[in-house]
Design a protein around this motif. Structure first.
Motif, PDB file in Angstrom:
ATOM      1  N   MET A  91      45.113  28.044  50.883  1.00  0.00           N
ATOM      2  CA  MET A  91      44.936  29.419  50.437  1.00  0.00           C
ATOM      3  C   MET A  91      45.176  29.528  48.932  1.00  0.00           C
ATOM      4  O   MET A  91      44.391  30.126  48.231  1.00  0.00           O
ATOM      5  N   LYS A  92      46.276  28.924  48.474  1.00  0.00           N
ATOM      6  CA  LYS A  92      46.569  28.963  47.046  1.00  0.00           C
ATOM      7  C   LYS A  92      45.488  28.241  46.246  1.00  0.00           C
ATOM      8  O   LYS A  92      45.129  28.678  45.167  1.00  0.00           O
ATOM      9  N   GLU A  93      44.996  27.148  46.796  1.00  0.00           N
ATOM     10  CA  GLU A  93      43.955  26.383  46.102  1.00  0.00           C
ATOM     11  C   GLU A  93      42.673  27.200  45.975  1.00  0.00           C
ATOM     12  O   GLU A  93      42.012  27.161  44.948  1.00  0.00           O
ATOM     13  N   ASN A  94      42.331  27.975  47.005  1.00  0.00           N
ATOM     14  CA  ASN A  94      41.145  28.823  46.936  1.00  0.00           C
ATOM     15  C   ASN A  94      41.290  29.880  45.859  1.00  0.00           C
ATOM     16  O   ASN A  94      40.348  30.165  45.123  1.00  0.00           O
ATOM     17  N   LYS A  95      42.465  30.495  45.764  1.00  0.00           N
ATOM     18  CA  LYS A  95      42.703  31.497  44.727  1.00  0.00           C
ATOM     19  C   LYS A  95      42.580  30.865  43.349  1.00  0.00           C
ATOM     20  O   LYS A  95      42.021  31.446  42.432  1.00  0.00           O
ATOM     21  N   ARG A  96      43.113  29.660  43.217  1.00  0.00           N
ATOM     22  CA  ARG A  96      43.057  28.952  41.934  1.00  0.00           C
ATOM     23  C   ARG A  96      41.606  28.675  41.547  1.00  0.00           C
ATOM     24  O   ARG A  96      41.204  28.899  40.409  1.00  0.00           O
ATOM     25  N   LEU A  97      40.820  28.186  42.501  1.00  0.00           N
ATOM     26  CA  LEU A  97      39.419  27.871  42.213  1.00  0.00           C
ATOM     27  C   LEU A  97      38.637  29.127  41.843  1.00  0.00           C
ATOM     28  O   LEU A  97      37.830  29.098  40.913  1.00  0.00           O
ATOM     29  N   GLU A  98      38.869  30.218  42.547  1.00  0.00           N
ATOM     30  CA  GLU A  98      38.191  31.470  42.221  1.00  0.00           C
ATOM     31  C   GLU A  98      38.569  31.944  40.823  1.00  0.00           C
ATOM     32  O   GLU A  98      37.724  32.400  40.065  1.00  0.00           O
ATOM     33  N   PHE A  99      39.841  31.821  40.493  1.00  0.00           N
ATOM     34  CA  PHE A  99      40.320  32.208  39.175  1.00  0.00           C
ATOM     35  C   PHE A  99      39.640  31.381  38.083  1.00  0.00           C
ATOM     36  O   PHE A  99      39.147  31.915  37.092  1.00  0.00           O
ATOM     37  N   LEU A 100      39.573  30.074  38.276  1.00  0.00           N
ATOM     38  CA  LEU A 100      38.954  29.191  37.289  1.00  0.00           C
ATOM     39  C   LEU A 100      37.459  29.462  37.159  1.00  0.00           C
ATOM     40  O   LEU A 100      36.915  29.468  36.051  1.00  0.00           O
ATOM     41  N   LYS A 101      36.782  29.718  38.277  1.00  0.00           N
ATOM     42  CA  LYS A 101      35.354  30.038  38.227  1.00  0.00           C
ATOM     43  C   LYS A 101      35.121  31.308  37.427  1.00  0.00           C
ATOM     44  O   LYS A 101      34.196  31.392  36.623  1.00  0.00           O
ATOM     45  N   ARG A 102      35.976  32.308  37.648  1.00  0.00           N
ATOM     46  CA  ARG A 102      35.831  33.586  36.962  1.00  0.00           C
ATOM     47  C   ARG A 102      36.005  33.405  35.449  1.00  0.00           C
ATOM     48  O   ARG A 102      35.255  33.964  34.665  1.00  0.00           O
ATOM     49  N   ILE A 103      36.983  32.596  35.057  1.00  0.00           N
ATOM     50  CA  ILE A 103      37.201  32.340  33.625  1.00  0.00           C
ATOM     51  C   ILE A 103      35.978  31.672  33.020  1.00  0.00           C
ATOM     52  O   ILE A 103      35.504  32.055  31.959  1.00  0.00           O
ATOM     53  N   ARG A 104      35.460  30.675  33.690  1.00  0.00           N
ATOM     54  CA  ARG A 104      34.305  29.942  33.164  1.00  0.00           C
ATOM     55  C   ARG A 104      33.073  30.834  33.086  1.00  0.00           C
ATOM     56  O   ARG A 104      32.314  30.773  32.122  1.00  0.00           O
ATOM     57  N   LEU A 105      32.861  31.665  34.090  1.00  0.00           N
ATOM     58  CA  LEU A 105      31.709  32.567  34.078  1.00  0.00           C
ATOM     59  C   LEU A 105      31.810  33.561  32.934  1.00  0.00           C
ATOM     60  O   LEU A 105      30.828  33.822  32.235  1.00  0.00           O
ATOM     61  N   LEU A 106      32.988  34.120  32.708  1.00  0.00           N
ATOM     62  CA  LEU A 106      33.169  35.060  31.605  1.00  0.00           C
ATOM     63  C   LEU A 106      32.931  34.371  30.267  1.00  0.00           C
ATOM     64  O   LEU A 106      32.330  34.947  29.360  1.00  0.00           O
ATOM     65  N   SER A 107      33.368  33.138  30.141  1.00  0.00           N
ATOM     66  CA  SER A 107      33.164  32.378  28.915  1.00  0.00           C
ATOM     67  C   SER A 107      31.679  32.125  28.671  1.00  0.00           C
ATOM     68  O   SER A 107      31.186  32.256  27.555  1.00  0.00           O
TER      69      SER A 107
END
Length: 63
Positions: free
Chosen positions: A1-17
């Motif tokens: 569960m924590k890993e999924n949140k982490r991956l979603e967070f990282l994807k969001r950062i990369r997409l915004l960038s």
């Protein structure tokens, strides 16, 4: 569960960038050196956010 949140967070950062890069591509007002410095700062910030996210959720890379 924590890993999924982490991956979603990282994807969001990369997409915004990436979106910021696309919006900036039409404007050539920055010099190449300043642009490179800005990209490095974004990269450093992203790494710092990833590190803090890991600290916050207590995730560690097991490899």
């Amino acid at each position: 569960m924590k890993e999924n949140k982490r991956l979603e967070f990282l994807k969001r950062i990369r997409l915004l960038s990436e979106e910021a890069d696309n919006g900036r591509s039409g404007q050539e007002t920055q010099s190449d050196q300043v642009h490179k410095m800005t990209r490095q700062e974004e990269f450093d910030l992203q790494k710092e956010l990833e590190r803090r996210f890991d600290e916050l959720f207590g995730t560690t890379s097991e490899g």
